[in-house]
Design a protein around this motif. Structure first.
Motif, short mmCIF file in Angstrom:
data_model
loop_
_atom_site.label_atom_id
_atom_site.label_comp_id
_atom_site.label_asym_id
_atom_site.label_seq_id
_atom_site.Cartn_x
_atom_site.Cartn_y
_atom_site.Cartn_z
N GLY A 1 0.83 -1.20 0.00
CA GLY A 1 0.00 0.00 0.00
C GLY A 1 0.86 1.25 0.00
N PHE A 2 0.39 2.29 -0.69
CA PHE A 2 1.10 3.56 -0.73
C PHE A 2 0.14 4.67 -1.11
CE2 PHE A 2 1.41 1.51 -4.80
CZ PHE A 2 1.30 2.52 -5.76
N GLU A 3 0.58 5.88 -0.96
CA GLU A 3 -0.23 7.06 -1.21
C GLU A 3 0.24 7.73 -2.50
OE1 GLU A 3 0.15 10.83 1.29
OE2 GLU A 3 -1.56 9.80 2.19
N GLY A 4 -0.70 8.22 -3.29
CA GLY A 4 -0.37 8.96 -4.52
C GLY A 4 -1.06 10.30 -4.52
N TRP A 5 -0.36 11.32 -5.03
CA TRP A 5 -0.92 12.68 -5.12
C TRP A 5 -1.07 13.04 -6.59
CZ3 TRP A 5 0.09 16.67 -0.93
CH2 TRP A 5 0.18 16.05 0.32
N PHE A 6 -2.28 13.47 -6.97
CA PHE A 6 -2.57 13.77 -8.36
C PHE A 6 -3.37 15.06 -8.45
CE2 PHE A 6 -2.24 9.26 -7.69
CZ PHE A 6 -1.36 8.85 -8.68
N ALA A 7 -3.37 15.66 -9.62
CA ALA A 7 -4.14 16.89 -9.82
C ALA A 7 -5.63 16.61 -9.69
CB ALA A 7 -3.82 17.50 -11.18
N SER A 8 -6.07 15.43 -10.11
CA SER A 8 -7.49 15.05 -10.04
C SER A 8 -7.59 13.54 -10.21
CB SER A 8 -8.28 15.74 -11.16
OG SER A 8 -7.86 15.26 -12.43
N ARG A 9 -8.80 13.03 -10.06
CA ARG A 9 -9.01 11.60 -10.27
C ARG A 9 -8.75 11.26 -11.73
NH1 ARG A 9 -14.41 8.05 -8.91
NH2 ARG A 9 -13.68 6.16 -9.86
N ALA A 10 -9.16 12.14 -12.63
CA ALA A 10 -8.93 11.91 -14.06
C ALA A 10 -7.43 11.87 -14.35
CB ALA A 10 -9.62 13.00 -14.88
N ASP A 11 -6.66 12.72 -13.69
CA ASP A 11 -5.20 12.73 -13.86
C ASP A 11 -4.62 11.38 -13.42
OD1 ASP A 11 -2.62 13.89 -14.40
OD2 ASP A 11 -2.39 14.19 -12.23
N PHE A 12 -5.09 10.85 -12.29
CA PHE A 12 -4.64 9.54 -11.84
C PHE A 12 -4.95 8.48 -12.89
CE2 PHE A 12 -6.31 5.54 -10.02
CZ PHE A 12 -5.10 4.95 -9.66
N ASP A 13 -6.19 8.47 -13.39
CA ASP A 13 -6.59 7.47 -14.38
C ASP A 13 -5.72 7.55 -15.64
OD1 ASP A 13 -8.61 6.47 -12.74
OD2 ASP A 13 -10.15 7.77 -13.62
N GLN A 14 -5.45 8.77 -16.10
CA GLN A 14 -4.61 8.95 -17.29
C GLN A 14 -3.18 8.48 -17.04
OE1 GLN A 14 -5.09 13.12 -18.06
NE2 GLN A 14 -7.11 12.87 -19.00
N GLN A 15 -2.61 8.83 -15.89
CA GLN A 15 -1.24 8.42 -15.59
C GLN A 15 -1.15 6.90 -15.44
OE1 GLN A 15 1.04 10.48 -12.61
NE2 GLN A 15 -0.08 12.40 -12.97
N ARG A 16 -2.16 6.30 -14.83
CA ARG A 16 -2.15 4.84 -14.66
C ARG A 16 -2.24 4.16 -16.03
NH1 ARG A 16 -6.81 1.81 -11.42
NH2 ARG A 16 -7.94 2.81 -13.10
N GLU A 17 -3.12 4.65 -16.91
CA GLU A 17 -3.26 4.07 -18.25
C GLU A 17 -1.97 4.17 -19.05
OE1 GLU A 17 -6.64 5.93 -20.08
OE2 GLU A 17 -8.02 5.16 -18.56
N ARG A 18 -1.18 5.23 -18.84
CA ARG A 18 0.08 5.44 -19.55
C ARG A 18 1.25 4.72 -18.89
NH1 ARG A 18 0.10 11.58 -19.37
NH2 ARG A 18 2.29 11.32 -19.85
N GLY A 19 0.98 3.99 -17.79
CA GLY A 19 2.02 3.23 -17.11
C GLY A 19 2.95 4.09 -16.27
N LEU A 20 2.48 5.27 -15.87
CA LEU A 20 3.32 6.18 -15.10
C LEU A 20 3.18 5.99 -13.59
CD1 LEU A 20 2.76 9.44 -17.18
CD2 LEU A 20 4.68 7.84 -17.31
N VAL A 21 2.20 5.19 -13.17
CA VAL A 21 2.00 4.95 -11.74
C VAL A 21 2.48 3.53 -11.45
CG1 VAL A 21 0.32 4.85 -9.86
CG2 VAL A 21 -0.01 6.46 -11.74
N SER A 22 3.41 3.41 -10.50
CA SER A 22 3.95 2.10 -10.16
C SER A 22 4.16 1.99 -8.65
CB SER A 22 5.26 1.84 -10.90
OG SER A 22 6.24 2.77 -10.49
N CYS A 23 4.22 0.76 -8.18
CA CYS A 23 4.44 0.49 -6.76
C CYS A 23 5.88 0.86 -6.41
CB CYS A 23 4.18 -0.98 -6.46
SG CYS A 23 4.58 -1.43 -4.75
N PRO A 24 6.09 1.67 -5.38
CA PRO A 24 7.45 2.03 -5.00
C PRO A 24 8.25 0.87 -4.42
CG PRO A 24 5.88 2.97 -3.45
CD PRO A 24 5.08 2.34 -4.55
#
Length: 162
Positions: A13-36
């Motif tokens: 588990g970890f915490e992520g900070w994003f501009a918005s929920r849509a920003d999180f979804d876009q970053q995740r789809e582009r493979g930019l969000v990963s487990c530290p």
């Protein structure tokens, strides 16, 4: 700023900070969000309590009872999840009371006011009110984070609040 509780399939588990929920979804789809911890890109959101950073000092934590609550017809008291922890119904009542104390009731204008706040047309603040399922889905589609909160009758309503 939108803060999300996240987890990978390995349970990290970890915490992520994003501009918005849509920003999180876009970053995740582009493979930019990963487990530290393990680097996995298969990241899911976890259920989390809303964070209301309004610049005001944090309220003191409510005092809780450690007495187990006996439900009607129960043979034994409800067991708390940890030694000294209050029973779940007590915690839920306290959580709901805390949300009620920290938010402004905008009633049936909830969807419109949430949208105005999201777009910067109204002052940022924590609000609550009523909205139907269609209004909630439209808000979520626009990237407005909303939660349904059923209120116990003794705290003011039998209608779900958001």
């Amino acid at each position: 700023m939108w803060v999300a509780e996240l987890a990978c399939p390995h349970g990290h588990g970890f915490e992520g900070w994003f501009a918005s929920r849509a920003d999180f979804d876009q970053q995740r789809e582009r493979g930019l969000v990963s487990c530290p911890q393990c680097g996995s890109h298969h990241i899911e959101r976890r259920l989390s309590a809303p964070r209301l950073n309004l610049g005001a000092p944090q309220p003191e934590a409510p005092t809780t009872s450690t007495t187990p609550v006996r439900s009607a017809g129960a043979a034994s008291p409800a067991a708390p999840s940890a030694p000294g922890a209050p029973a779940l119904p007590q915690l839920l009542r306290e959580m709901v009371a805390s949300v009620l104390a920290a938010t402004e009731d905008v009633g049936r204008q909830f969807a419109d006011e949430a949208r105005r706040i999201h777009h910067g047309d109204a002052p940022a603040r924590a609000i609550r009110g009523q909205a139907d399922a269609e209004q909630l889905e439209a808000l979520r589609d626009e990237g407005v984070e909303v939660w349904s909160l059923p209120l116990p009758v003794e705290l003011g309503s039998d209608e779900p609040r958001h």
